[in-house]
Design a protein around this motif. Sequence first.
Motif, PDB file in Angstrom:
ATOM      1  N   GLY A 118      -9.892   5.980   6.291  1.00 51.71           N
ATOM      2  CA  GLY A 118      -8.452   6.063   6.036  1.00 51.71           C
ATOM      3  C   GLY A 118      -7.814   7.247   6.743  1.00 51.71           C
ATOM      4  N   LEU A 119      -8.482   8.386   6.725  1.00 44.27           N
ATOM      5  CA  LEU A 119      -7.953   9.557   7.433  1.00 44.27           C
ATOM      6  C   LEU A 119      -7.970   9.346   8.942  1.00 44.27           C
ATOM      7  CD1 LEU A 119      -9.533  12.415   5.294  1.00 44.27           C
ATOM      8  CD2 LEU A 119      -7.136  11.671   5.326  1.00 44.27           C
ATOM      9  N   ARG A 121      -7.679   6.436  10.459  1.00 44.93           N
ATOM     10  CA  ARG A 121      -6.533   5.542  10.717  1.00 44.93           C
ATOM     11  C   ARG A 121      -5.221   6.321  10.734  1.00 44.93           C
ATOM     12  NH1 ARG A 121      -7.776   1.141   6.297  1.00 44.93           N
ATOM     13  NH2 ARG A 121      -9.296  -0.105   7.377  1.00 44.93           N
ATOM     14  N   TYR A 122      -5.067   7.222   9.768  1.00 45.38           N
ATOM     15  CA  TYR A 122      -3.821   7.982   9.668  1.00 45.38           C
ATOM     16  C   TYR A 122      -3.608   8.849  10.905  1.00 45.38           C
ATOM     17  CZ  TYR A 122      -0.336  11.337   8.175  1.00 45.38           C
ATOM     18  OH  TYR A 122       0.783  12.121   8.113  1.00 45.38           O
ATOM     19  N   LEU A 126      -1.397   5.849  12.454  1.00 43.65           N
ATOM     20  CA  LEU A 126      -0.192   5.868  11.623  1.00 43.65           C
ATOM     21  C   LEU A 126       0.703   7.078  11.893  1.00 43.65           C
ATOM     22  CD1 LEU A 126      -1.676   4.641   8.231  1.00 43.65           C
ATOM     23  CD2 LEU A 126      -0.272   3.358   9.839  1.00 43.65           C
ATOM     24  N   LEU A 127       0.118   8.234  12.072  1.00 41.25           N
ATOM     25  CA  LEU A 127       0.919   9.431  12.315  1.00 41.25           C
ATOM     26  C   LEU A 127       1.613   9.385  13.675  1.00 41.25           C
ATOM     27  CD1 LEU A 127       1.842  12.219  11.302  1.00 41.25           C
ATOM     28  CD2 LEU A 127      -0.184  13.174  12.379  1.00 41.25           C
ATOM     29  N   ALA A 132       4.052   8.111   9.499  1.00 41.08           N
ATOM     30  CA  ALA A 132       3.889   7.843   8.072  1.00 41.08           C
ATOM     31  C   ALA A 132       3.687   9.128   7.284  1.00 41.08           C
ATOM     32  CB  ALA A 132       2.698   6.910   7.857  1.00 41.08           C
ATOM     33  N   SER A 133       4.147   9.121   6.061  1.00 44.21           N
ATOM     34  CA  SER A 133       4.012  10.266   5.165  1.00 44.21           C
ATOM     35  C   SER A 133       2.556  10.411   4.727  1.00 44.21           C
ATOM     36  CB  SER A 133       4.898  10.066   3.939  1.00 44.21           C
ATOM     37  OG  SER A 133       4.540  10.950   2.921  1.00 44.21           O
ATOM     38  N   PHE A 134       2.022  11.628   4.830  1.00 50.42           N
ATOM     39  CA  PHE A 134       0.623  11.870   4.473  1.00 50.42           C
ATOM     40  C   PHE A 134       0.388  11.628   2.988  1.00 50.42           C
ATOM     41  CE2 PHE A 134      -2.972  14.624   3.294  1.00 50.42           C
ATOM     42  CZ  PHE A 134      -3.943  14.036   4.094  1.00 50.42           C
ATOM     43  N   VAL A 137       0.150   7.843   2.347  1.00 55.65           N
ATOM     44  CA  VAL A 137      -1.077   7.310   2.929  1.00 55.65           C
ATOM     45  C   VAL A 137      -2.286   7.758   2.127  1.00 55.65           C
ATOM     46  CG1 VAL A 137      -2.562   7.370   4.980  1.00 55.65           C
ATOM     47  CG2 VAL A 137      -0.102   7.084   5.244  1.00 55.65           C
ATOM     48  N   GLN A 140      -2.615   5.662  -0.939  1.00 55.82           N
ATOM     49  CA  GLN A 140      -3.175   4.344  -0.614  1.00 55.82           C
ATOM     50  C   GLN A 140      -4.671   4.436  -0.330  1.00 55.82           C
ATOM     51  OE1 GLN A 140      -0.659   2.148  -1.810  1.00 55.82           O
ATOM     52  NE2 GLN A 140      -1.770   0.928  -0.342  1.00 55.82           N
ATOM     53  N   ILE A 141      -5.089   5.493   0.359  1.00 55.24           N
ATOM     54  CA  ILE A 141      -6.513   5.669   0.675  1.00 55.24           C
ATOM     55  C   ILE A 141      -7.320   5.818  -0.612  1.00 55.24           C
ATOM     56  CG2 ILE A 141      -8.201   7.270   1.675  1.00 55.24           C
ATOM     57  CD1 ILE A 141      -6.127   7.879   3.860  1.00 55.24           C
TER      58      ILE A 141
END
Length: 169
Positions: A118-119, A121-122, A126-127, A132-134, A137, A140-141
Amino acid sequence: MQREQLSIPKILLYILIALLIYVLQTSLFGTWSIRGYHLDLLPALVAAAALLDGPVEGVIIGITVGLFYDLGFIGIDGLYPLFFLIFGFIAGEMSRLTLSGSYVSMVLMTAFEMIVLGLLRYFSYLLPQAGASFGLVLRQIIGGTLLACLFCFIVYWPMQKISRKFANR
């Protein structure tokens, strides 16, 4: 040092389970939402194969799961097979050194794997792409990880039965 025998039928059964989970996840599980979180059991396959049988099986199932991710999810192509390959190898080596192939070990490795994924991906997608807001995210993770850990017995039990069946040979 003695080399272990790789069981092709066992690997094919693992890949069949991975395909079944992928189909269920992209069709049935993909439409379900539990308190806003979706069930993702593909990472549990890699952890189970690596912990039950070792790094070779972890790498093979890791590449398979990574290819399924590349087929069905948005992200950087090739990143998922590489991530799961590395994770499958490390988890398999850890199973030989410190961890047992127990259910608790698999749940812990799945949780670690999903948080790192997940991190990844972020920070890789996503970042830079969506900004996207950490906090959202991360929520969700963690929620997705907890949900997967609750249901990863769906993956572990059949894979454990297959591993035990082929260990006796």
